[in-house]
Write an enzyme that holds these catalytic residues in place. Structure first.
Site, PDB file in Angstrom:
ATOM      1  N   CYS A   1      -1.312  -5.771  74.290  1.00  0.00           N
ATOM      2  CA  CYS A   1      -2.167  -6.278  75.367  1.00  0.00           C
ATOM      3  C   CYS A   1      -1.557  -7.487  76.052  1.00  0.00           C
ATOM      4  CB  CYS A   1      -3.550  -6.636  74.825  1.00  0.00           C
ATOM      5  SG  CYS A   1      -3.492  -7.757  73.421  1.00  0.00           S
TER       6      CYS A   1
ATOM      7  N   GLU B   1     -11.947  -7.445  73.382  1.00  0.00           N
ATOM      8  CA  GLU B   1     -10.567  -7.880  73.593  1.00  0.00           C
ATOM      9  C   GLU B   1      -9.841  -6.739  74.290  1.00  0.00           C
ATOM     10  OE1 GLU B   1      -8.886 -10.890  72.345  1.00  0.00           O
ATOM     11  OE2 GLU B   1     -10.904 -11.674  72.142  1.00  0.00           O
TER      12      GLU B   1
ATOM     13  N   GLY C   1     -14.158  -0.168  76.351  1.00  0.00           N
ATOM     14  CA  GLY C   1     -14.926  -1.419  76.300  1.00  0.00           C
ATOM     15  C   GLY C   1     -16.268  -1.267  77.014  1.00  0.00           C
TER      16      GLY C   1
ATOM     17  N   GLY D   1      -9.354  -2.947  72.523  1.00  0.00           N
ATOM     18  CA  GLY D   1      -8.909  -1.663  73.072  1.00  0.00           C
ATOM     19  C   GLY D   1      -8.891  -1.680  74.582  1.00  0.00           C
ATOM     20  N   SER D   2      -9.150  -0.526  75.176  1.00  0.00           N
ATOM     21  CA  SER D   2      -9.016  -0.404  76.630  1.00  0.00           C
ATOM     22  C   SER D   2     -10.324  -0.772  77.337  1.00  0.00           C
ATOM     23  CB  SER D   2      -8.666   1.042  76.986  1.00  0.00           C
ATOM     24  OG  SER D   2      -9.799   1.857  76.776  1.00  0.00           O
ATOM     25  N   PRO D   3     -10.208  -1.206  78.611  1.00  0.00           N
ATOM     26  CA  PRO D   3     -11.422  -1.523  79.372  1.00  0.00           C
ATOM     27  C   PRO D   3     -12.372  -0.322  79.489  1.00  0.00           C
ATOM     28  CG  PRO D   3      -9.497  -2.407  80.480  1.00  0.00           C
ATOM     29  CD  PRO D   3      -8.986  -1.583  79.341  1.00  0.00           C
TER      30      PRO D   3
END
Lengths: 409, 493
Positions: free
Chosen positions: A250, A211, A194, A189-191
């Site tokens: 991504c 990831e 994350g 997913g998104s930082p």
């Protein structure tokens, strides 16, 4: 009084403790069952992907079903080798000692998958977790609701319910899951999320695999070679931008770097290719996914609101809010401090940034945070070496896009 | 007047200072200096020189901080570090080479490799019990992988910390490798910064703080922690050798203050007496009648830990179980090797990691019951040991016990085997290092795919047709027959 969530997890822990997932035969049986699930439900999978994302069967097969089948088959063929202990060398001083490194399952694993490749990003990590002998709780993204429902209903029909569970729900369920103790968390997913996942994992010292994404650039240095190579370059860029989920991937090409003098050649080639692949205009758009929901649609539309950004559009730009469609759009040199050039785009907008000299692309890329992939279209071996040693990214792919993921083993 | 001047002159290492240090190192890293093979070699050679030329000073610092016997300092800190440097110097060329990766028929023609690149600017936070080894061994790994480094030695071993700071500044490249001394405030300031990797050695409580700080920057971490490393002792073994090896791994390693020290023993009720007698005999042989007089035992590091260990010993229902030892000298921070027989399983000494010279022995009816005991004892330990000649027991041990590392018929030595990854699992940590694993811990393994322009698969691209779908399905399945069939179908459609 345990909630049903906590009861499920307790059952997963019990199953693991009793050795239910340890044997190679169990792992193989689950992998084979997963293959059957995919083979016997291809049409339903295509339908769910069409419903959630407007993906065509070819895209769905290429990026989801096909990838998964390959992954399961490959894992089945390598499993015994992977599970076996590996001998390690022992110095003479310790003769006659023997040493080995032995893989052991971690225990109960939590997998969060994202909405853009709702099958691949859920089931590929699941393949890994099962092959390593763990029990698993899978939490698919509710932003792809048809795919999530499919997984919730179908997985229990094929896999061992005591060892693999699927939980439906949104961010609130995700938050509750993160409060609990896991032996590993796998997150795609998104930082931003994350960071939350890792912070929650830190409370229990749970190792994580994150990831995430980034702005994956494509450096283009092959337009002045032969016309056919230039054409292939254009096809691969178009295929690497709008092919995967209309840029919502991504590893989709985020933006392109090209020399000033070749920019117009590139734009013409891209326009031709886009028209051939996806249709002449937004009304006749085909072979392309749509934007997943209103929130993402609005976010992308907002990227174009800045007048300086809107002025840089050289192709496309039309949107259809009702159908959640944004046509393939090319921008030429939008301002470098605009949001479209600082945030990961994750959509069908392609900025082309021009440089005096293509070698400047290295400094340009290094001025931003490390991308997930760097695509470099070049036949110059020295330049290739410089890119490899002077930039840092998850992956580097030369002269193509996407293949490193689709066909990787 | 003098006091005021002193206060003015002492620089405070706060978040601003930490930011500056990181910036300086990042600027150095960006020049590519640390990436060159030559730089890495000169640094490792300089470290070897540093260890060669300063052995007496290192031994003295360890004696100051821990009363560590010279034997232990020379062998377990200096010699092991030198081995690490030598191995890296010998193997680095090989480690740095890209690894070829297999490609599949579907992307023909293509080639693939995995390229190791340095992560960038890394932080190593070390512990007090092996202050040189646990500071510099990770640094060896970080250097060999081409990174710039900040090392934060433990303030609980102050003589070692200050010597490390001096030696690193004198021998290594201070534009790329720096030591920051200090305690909680300085560590917190460092943890606020963005690092490309953090390697922390210590306890689970602080590890959670380190990982939470790392999470803010998505910094990957290696956490080398601890746990209660059990020793299962079966009967029908060479008892003398087993006892000696347990003693060496327990009291011979910083007097039990080591992450992989045997923490407690499990043996059968029948064998317990023999085991205790053997310990008594061998302990006297090693340390004499009065172990507090022996020069071959480290002391307890400080009064906090002395009090902690005393509390474990004095707990009601535990103190009565002492079968050997128990002598203490608070002034000298000494506790003699002490053995307990059958303390309650829920006592403090059986709940927390002991990290000291106390050894509980728990008895079971059958040796196989040891496994249940280990599983019920909470977190997975950093190490687990088994002494046996029974093949079946060995197999069960290896297959069912989950720990960082396992050793059969010895203790602690796996640390010295560089082909084995050294690290924990669960509560005992995440990630690993030693040997090539150190190089890998501080590298990013970059996937690289080379493609050409020939063989562009038209069926990747729109317009998407059913024919393309069939061909794609065949191609992805890798079946030659399927591919031919689909191609024929395509051409004859």
């Amino acid at each position: 009084m345990l909630s049903s969530m906590e009861k499920s997890i307790a059952e997963l822990r019990e199953t693991f403790k009793n050795g239910g997932t340890k044997s190679i035969s169990w792992r193989k049986s689950q992998l084979k069952a997963l293959l059957q699930l995919i083979n016997q439900n291809e049409d339903s999978i295509f339908k769910a992907l069409d419903q959630d994302l407007g993906k065509s069967p070819v895209e769905s097969y290429r990026d989801e079903v096909g990838v998964l089948k390959k992954s399961v088959t490959y894992t089945l063929s390598c499993l015994e080798k992977w599970v076996a202990p590996k001998k390690a060398e022992v110095p003479l001083l310790f003769f006659p000692a023997k040493a080995e490194v032995m893989p052991q399952p971690l225990g109960v694993v939590l997998i969060f998958s994202s909405w853009n490749f709702p099958f691949t990003l859920a089931l590929d990590p699941l393949i890994g977790a099962i092959s390593a002998g763990n029990t698993v709780l899978l939490k698919p993204s509710d932003l792809a609701p048809a795919c999530m429902s499919f997984l919730v209903e179908t997985i229990p029909k094929y896999l061992d319910n005591k060892a693999v569970k699927v939980l439906a729900g949104g961010a609130d369920i995700g938050e509750r899951l993160l409060q609990l103790k896991w032996d590993k968390i796998f997150f795609t997913g998104s930082p931003r999320v994350g960071r939350l996942v890792m912070a929650a994992a830190a409370k229990h010292l749970t190792p994580v695999t994150l990831e995430l994404g980034g702005k994956s650039p494509a450096i283009v240095d092959t337009l002045s070679t032969t016309p056919s190579k230039a054409k292939v370059t254009a096809k691969r860029i178009v295929g690497g931008k709008w092919g995967p989920c209309t840029g919502q991937a991504c590893i989709a090409i985020d933006y392109v770097l090209v020399e000033e003098k070749l920019a117009s050649t590139l734009i013409e080639l891209l326009k031709k290719t886009i028209k051939r692949f996806y249709g002449e205009n937004i009304k006749s758009l085909k072979n392309i996914s749509r934007i997943v929901n209103k929130h993402q649609f609005q976010r992308l539309v907002n990227l174009l609101k800045d007048p300086n950004v809107a002025d840089s559009i050289v192709y496309g730009g039309s949107v259809d809010e009702e159908k959640l469609v944004i046509e393939p759009t090319i921008l030429l040199d939008p301002p470098l401090d605009s949001e479209i050039m600082s945030e990961e785009i994750f959509g069908p907008l392609l900025p082309i940034i021009t440089l005096k000299n293509i070698e400047e692309s290295i400094d340009f890329i290094n001025s931003k945070s490390n991308p997930l992939v760097i695509y470099a279209f070049t036949e110059d071996d020295t330049f290739k070496k410089r890119i490899l040693s002077e930039t840092s990214s998850g992956t580097v792919t030369f002269n193509d896009s996407m293949v490193q993921y689709r066909y990787s083993i | 007047m003098l006091m005021e001047n002193k206060a003015e002159n002492k620089a405070v290492f706060d978040a601003e200072s930490a930011k500056e240090v990181v910036k300086e190192l990042r600027d150095s890293f960006v020049t590519g200096k640390t990436k060159s093979h030559r730089w890495r070699v000169t640094q490792l050679k300089a470290m070897l020189k540093m260890l060669d030329e300063n052995e007496p000073q290192i031994v003295a610092a360890l004696r100051d901080d821990l009363s560590k016997p010279e034997f232990e300092s020379s062998l377990y800190e200096i010699q092991m570090l030198k081995n690490s440097c030598r191995l890296a110097l010998k193997e680095m060329n090989h480690w740095m080479m890209p690894e070829k990766a297999k490609t599949s028929l579907t992307t023909f023609p293509s080639s693939a490799e995995i390229v190791s690149e340095p992560l960038g600017v890394v932080l190593v936070i070390s512990a007090w019990n092996y202050p040189f080894l646990l500071s510099l061994d990770p640094v060896v790994g970080a250097i060999s992988a081409g990174n710039a480094i900040v090392l934060k030695p433990s303030e609980m071993a102050p003589a070692s910390s200050s010597l490390i700071a001096k030696l690193v500044a004198d021998y290594l490249d201070s534009s790329c490798i720096k030591v920051v001394e200090g305690a909680v405030p300085e560590t917190s300031a460092l943890l606020e910064q963005k690092w490309d990797k953090i390697l922390y050695t210590g306890n689970g409580r602080v590890a959670r703080i380190v990982m939470a700080a790392a999470a803010k920057h998505l910094t990957p971490v290696v956490l080398e922690l601890g746990g209660k490393s059990p020793v299962i002792v079966d009967s029908n073994i060479n008892l003398k050798v087993a006892t000696r090896r347990i003693i060496a791994g327990k009291w011979g390693c910083n007097n039990g203050q080591a992450c992989i020290s045997p923490d407690y023993i499990i043996t059968t009720k029948d064998y317990a007496t023999k085991l205790v007698d053997s310990f008594k005999c061998e302990l006297e042989r090693f340390y004499g009648k009065d172990p507090l007089e022996s020069k071959d035992l480290s002391r307890i590091v400080n009064s906090n830990h002395f009090d902690r260990l005393s509390k474990l010993m004095d707990e009601e229902k535990v103190s009565s179980k002492i079968v050997h030892g128990g002598q203490r000298n608070e002034k000298n921070l000494q506790i003699a090797p002490t053995i307990f027989l059958d303390v309650p399983v829920n006592s403090l000494i059986m709940k927390e990691e002991i990290f000291g010279p106390l050894l509980p022995i728990i008895t079971v009816d059958k040796v196989e019951q040891s496994f249940d005991l280990i599983h019920s004892s909470g977190g997975k330990p950093l190490a687990a040991y088994l002494f046996t000649n029974n093949k079946k027991l060995k197999r069960k041990f290896v297959e069912t016990v989950s720990a960082g590392g396992l050793v059969v018929n010895d203790t602690a030595v796996h640390l010295a085997i560089h082909s084995l990854p050294f690290g924990g699992v669960g509560e005992s940590g995440m990630g690993s290092y030693h040997g090539k694993f150190s190089f890998d811990a501080f590298s990013h393994k970059k996937a690289v795919l080379y493609r050409g322009f020939a063989g562009d698969a038209f069926l990747r691209y729109p317009p998407y047709t059913p024919g393309k779908l069939t061909l794609l399905q065949a191609l992805l399945s890798g079946s030659i027959v399927g591919i031919i069939r689909a191609l024929l179908g395509w051409f004859w459609a």
